[in-house]
Scaffold this motif. Sequence first.
Motif, PDB file in Angstrom:
ATOM      1  N   MET A   1       0.835  -1.213   0.000  1.00 36.56           N
ATOM      2  CA  MET A   1       0.000   0.000   0.000  1.00 36.56           C
ATOM      3  C   MET A   1       0.865   1.256   0.000  1.00 36.56           C
ATOM      4  O   MET A   1       0.579   2.238  -0.678  1.00 36.56           O
ATOM      5  N   LEU A   2       1.941   1.225   0.782  1.00 35.01           N
ATOM      6  CA  LEU A   2       2.839   2.373   0.855  1.00 35.01           C
ATOM      7  C   LEU A   2       3.492   2.630  -0.499  1.00 35.01           C
ATOM      8  O   LEU A   2       3.635   3.784  -0.921  1.00 35.01           O
ATOM      9  N   ASP A   3       3.870   1.554  -1.190  1.00 31.64           N
ATOM     10  CA  ASP A   3       4.483   1.715  -2.511  1.00 31.64           C
ATOM     11  C   ASP A   3       3.502   2.351  -3.500  1.00 31.64           C
ATOM     12  O   ASP A   3       3.901   3.143  -4.359  1.00 31.64           O
ATOM     13  N   LEU A   4       2.218   2.033  -3.384  1.00 34.19           N
ATOM     14  CA  LEU A   4       1.218   2.630  -4.266  1.00 34.19           C
ATOM     15  C   LEU A   4       1.068   4.123  -3.983  1.00 34.19           C
ATOM     16  O   LEU A   4       0.904   4.925  -4.904  1.00 34.19           O
ATOM     17  N   LEU A   5       1.120   4.493  -2.705  1.00 31.22           N
ATOM     18  CA  LEU A   5       1.049   5.910  -2.342  1.00 31.22           C
ATOM     19  C   LEU A   5       2.262   6.657  -2.894  1.00 31.22           C
ATOM     20  O   LEU A   5       2.134   7.761  -3.438  1.00 31.22           O
ATOM     21  N   LYS A   6       3.426   6.053  -2.753  1.00 26.24           N
ATOM     22  CA  LYS A   6       4.632   6.660  -3.316  1.00 26.24           C
ATOM     23  C   LYS A   6       4.500   6.804  -4.826  1.00 26.24           C
ATOM     24  O   LYS A   6       4.912   7.816  -5.405  1.00 26.24           O
ATOM     25  N   ALA A   7       3.927   5.788  -5.470  1.00 24.57           N
ATOM     26  CA  ALA A   7       3.765   5.811  -6.920  1.00 24.57           C
ATOM     27  C   ALA A   7       2.871   6.965  -7.358  1.00 24.57           C
ATOM     28  O   ALA A   7       3.136   7.623  -8.374  1.00 24.57           O
ATOM     29  N   VAL A   8       1.806   7.219  -6.596  1.00 26.66           N
ATOM     30  CA  VAL A   8       0.908   8.337  -6.909  1.00 26.66           C
ATOM     31  C   VAL A   8       1.669   9.664  -6.824  1.00 26.66           C
ATOM     32  O   VAL A   8       1.556  10.529  -7.707  1.00 26.66           O
ATOM     33  N   VAL A   9       2.455   9.825  -5.773  1.00 22.02           N
ATOM     34  CA  VAL A   9       3.229  11.056  -5.593  1.00 22.02           C
ATOM     35  C   VAL A   9       4.236  11.228  -6.736  1.00 22.02           C
ATOM     36  O   VAL A   9       4.368  12.311  -7.312  1.00 22.02           O
ATOM     37  N   LEU A  10       4.931  10.150  -7.075  1.00 19.35           N
ATOM     38  CA  LEU A  10       5.923  10.220  -8.144  1.00 19.35           C
ATOM     39  C   LEU A  10       5.255  10.466  -9.499  1.00 19.35           C
ATOM     40  O   LEU A  10       5.802  11.167 -10.351  1.00 19.35           O
ATOM     41  N   GLY A  11       4.068   9.893  -9.693  1.00 15.96           N
ATOM     42  CA  GLY A  11       3.324  10.157 -10.924  1.00 15.96           C
ATOM     43  C   GLY A  11       2.920  11.615 -11.027  1.00 15.96           C
ATOM     44  O   GLY A  11       2.974  12.213 -12.119  1.00 15.96           O
ATOM     45  N   LEU A  12       2.502  12.204  -9.902  1.00 14.55           N
ATOM     46  CA  LEU A  12       2.177  13.626  -9.878  1.00 14.55           C
ATOM     47  C   LEU A  12       3.393  14.476 -10.224  1.00 14.55           C
ATOM     48  O   LEU A  12       3.301  15.424 -11.017  1.00 14.55           O
ATOM     49  N   ILE A  13       4.529  14.135  -9.638  1.00 12.06           N
ATOM     50  CA  ILE A  13       5.762  14.882  -9.911  1.00 12.06           C
ATOM     51  C   ILE A  13       6.119  14.779 -11.392  1.00 12.06           C
ATOM     52  O   ILE A  13       6.443  15.780 -12.040  1.00 12.06           O
ATOM     53  N   GLN A  14       6.050  13.569 -11.947  1.00  9.08           N
ATOM     54  CA  GLN A  14       6.361  13.367 -13.353  1.00  9.08           C
ATOM     55  C   GLN A  14       5.413  14.167 -14.255  1.00  9.08           C
ATOM     56  O   GLN A  14       5.843  14.861 -15.176  1.00  9.08           O
ATOM     57  N   GLY A  15       4.116  14.077 -13.972  1.00  9.93           N
ATOM     58  CA  GLY A  15       3.142  14.774 -14.800  1.00  9.93           C
ATOM     59  C   GLY A  15       3.288  16.277 -14.747  1.00  9.93           C
ATOM     60  O   GLY A  15       3.120  16.964 -15.765  1.00  9.93           O
ATOM     61  N   LEU A  16       3.612  16.809 -13.576  1.00 10.56           N
ATOM     62  CA  LEU A  16       3.741  18.255 -13.414  1.00 10.56           C
ATOM     63  C   LEU A  16       5.025  18.804 -14.019  1.00 10.56           C
ATOM     64  O   LEU A  16       5.071  19.954 -14.452  1.00 10.56           O
ATOM     65  N   THR A  17       6.075  17.997 -14.051  1.00 13.63           N
ATOM     66  CA  THR A  17       7.393  18.527 -14.434  1.00 13.63           C
ATOM     67  C   THR A  17       7.891  18.102 -15.802  1.00 13.63           C
ATOM     68  O   THR A  17       8.858  18.681 -16.306  1.00 13.63           O
ATOM     69  N   GLU A  18       7.279  17.092 -16.436  1.00 13.98           N
ATOM     70  CA  GLU A  18       7.793  16.581 -17.699  1.00 13.98           C
ATOM     71  C   GLU A  18       7.843  17.651 -18.786  1.00 13.98           C
ATOM     72  O   GLU A  18       8.820  17.755 -19.531  1.00 13.98           O
ATOM     73  N   PHE A  19       6.806  18.465 -18.891  1.00 12.95           N
ATOM     74  CA  PHE A  19       6.732  19.404 -20.003  1.00 12.95           C
ATOM     75  C   PHE A  19       7.246  20.786 -19.655  1.00 12.95           C
ATOM     76  O   PHE A  19       7.503  21.591 -20.543  1.00 12.95           O
ATOM     77  N   TYR A 217      10.449  -0.184  -7.489  1.00 12.84           N
ATOM     78  CA  TYR A 217       9.056  -0.610  -7.519  1.00 12.84           C
ATOM     79  C   TYR A 217       8.808  -1.688  -8.567  1.00 12.84           C
ATOM     80  O   TYR A 217       9.504  -1.784  -9.568  1.00 12.84           O
ATOM     81  N   GLY A 218       7.760  -2.480  -8.335  1.00  9.07           N
ATOM     82  CA  GLY A 218       7.363  -3.519  -9.277  1.00  9.07           C
ATOM     83  C   GLY A 218       6.339  -2.984 -10.259  1.00  9.07           C
ATOM     84  O   GLY A 218       6.114  -1.781 -10.389  1.00  9.07           O
ATOM     85  N   TRP A 219       5.624  -3.919 -10.911  1.00  6.16           N
ATOM     86  CA  TRP A 219       4.688  -3.540 -11.956  1.00  6.16           C
ATOM     87  C   TRP A 219       3.526  -2.709 -11.440  1.00  6.16           C
ATOM     88  O   TRP A 219       3.122  -1.723 -12.079  1.00  6.16           O
ATOM     89  N   GLY A 220       2.932  -3.092 -10.307  1.00  5.58           N
ATOM     90  CA  GLY A 220       1.747  -2.401  -9.805  1.00  5.58           C
ATOM     91  C   GLY A 220       1.979  -0.909  -9.598  1.00  5.58           C
ATOM     92  O   GLY A 220       1.293  -0.061 -10.210  1.00  5.58           O
ATOM     93  N   PRO A 221       2.939  -0.526  -8.750  1.00  5.91           N
ATOM     94  CA  PRO A 221       3.219   0.899  -8.537  1.00  5.91           C
ATOM     95  C   PRO A 221       3.666   1.618  -9.808  1.00  5.91           C
ATOM     96  O   PRO A 221       3.332   2.791 -10.002  1.00  5.91           O
ATOM     97  N   THR A 222       4.405   0.922 -10.673  1.00  3.97           N
ATOM     98  CA  THR A 222       4.862   1.550 -11.916  1.00  3.97           C
ATOM     99  C   THR A 222       3.678   1.906 -12.808  1.00  3.97           C
ATOM    100  O   THR A 222       3.624   2.994 -13.397  1.00  3.97           O
ATOM    101  N   ILE A 223       2.706   1.011 -12.911  1.00  5.21           N
ATOM    102  CA  ILE A 223       1.513   1.275 -13.720  1.00  5.21           C
ATOM    103  C   ILE A 223       0.710   2.424 -13.122  1.00  5.21           C
ATOM    104  O   ILE A 223       0.239   3.318 -13.841  1.00  5.21           O
ATOM    105  N   VAL A 224       0.558   2.436 -11.804  1.00  4.99           N
ATOM    106  CA  VAL A 224      -0.180   3.513 -11.130  1.00  4.99           C
ATOM    107  C   VAL A 224       0.488   4.864 -11.408  1.00  4.99           C
ATOM    108  O   VAL A 224      -0.177   5.850 -11.755  1.00  4.99           O
ATOM    109  N   ALA A 225       1.806   4.921 -11.257  1.00  5.98           N
ATOM    110  CA  ALA A 225       2.539   6.172 -11.491  1.00  5.98           C
ATOM    111  C   ALA A 225       2.405   6.626 -12.941  1.00  5.98           C
ATOM    112  O   ALA A 225       2.296   7.822 -13.226  1.00  5.98           O
ATOM    113  N   THR A 226       2.400   5.664 -13.861  1.00  7.94           N
ATOM    114  CA  THR A 226       2.275   5.992 -15.281  1.00  7.94           C
ATOM    115  C   THR A 226       0.913   6.592 -15.595  1.00  7.94           C
ATOM    116  O   THR A 226       0.801   7.580 -16.329  1.00  7.94           O
ATOM    117  N   VAL A 227      -0.137   6.012 -15.027  1.00  9.46           N
ATOM    118  CA  VAL A 227      -1.506   6.519 -15.243  1.00  9.46           C
ATOM    119  C   VAL A 227      -1.648   7.927 -14.662  1.00  9.46           C
ATOM    120  O   VAL A 227      -2.203   8.831 -15.305  1.00  9.46           O
TER     121      VAL A 227
END
Length: 276
Positions: A1-19, A217-227
């Motif tokens: 569960m903690l890894d999924l929360l981290k994935a959400v945060v990292l996905g937010l960082i990626q989405g906000l900063t990529e462009f 991270y494994g597949w689950g958190p990686t997919i969450v962060a990507t979405v």
Amino acid sequence: MLDLLKAVVLGLIQGLTEFLPISSSAHLRIFPELFGWGDPGAAFTAVIQIGTELAVLIYFRHDIWRIGSTWVRSLVKPEYRGHFDARMGWFIILGSLPIVVLGVLLKDVIERDFRNLWVIATALIVLGIVLGIADRVSADDKRIEHLTLRAAVLMGAAQALALIPGVSRSGATISMGRLLGFEREAATRYAFLLAIPAVVGAGLFELKEIPNGDNTYGWGPTIVATVVSFVVGYAAIAWLLRYVSTRSYTPFVVYRIALGLATLVLLSTGVLSASG
């Protein structure tokens, strides 16, 4: 569960900063370290960038379809070869070669040496200064229709500098575009289109590393962060294109330099570990 929360945060960082021209890879290296999460790894970083590039594909779907279809037609029908969209197809292909070639040749160095926080902080500051100078001295008189093969290759070479986290793919490409005299919106739009082959290719290339590579991270958190990065990234594209049509890159320059200096201070005081 903690890894999924981290994935959400990292996905937010990626989405906000990529462009934004502030380097998403630097943020994905600095902030997890600051939070005590360690380095998520080059593979994780590359794969979740597919989410933001999917946002580009959807946002620019009409441009991409027009460029791609015209380019394909030009291969068999000479009358299409003088069309700008056909040339743009070649510009994107040839402009992508520097980062593809260097990415393959320097893979081990990128994943090991370039992820050192001293390198990243320095890159944030130096390329921030370059972006500021380029934006200020630009002739600002060329639209995207004025793009030439020379300009496309030069911007592609600049994009290759983004193999160093902290440089920023869009920041390097935009800086070169501004130095060549392109309007902010034109330089930004081409930077988005030029990034598609490199980012998608790097993400697909690193997919095999997710189960057993250097990622945290494994597949689950990686997919969450990507979405998450896709959803946030789509909104960021629209905002940035509106922003640069009327304003300068100065706030991003100031932010880059401030983040770079803050990172150097935290490294010097031992708060952050350079190598994770």
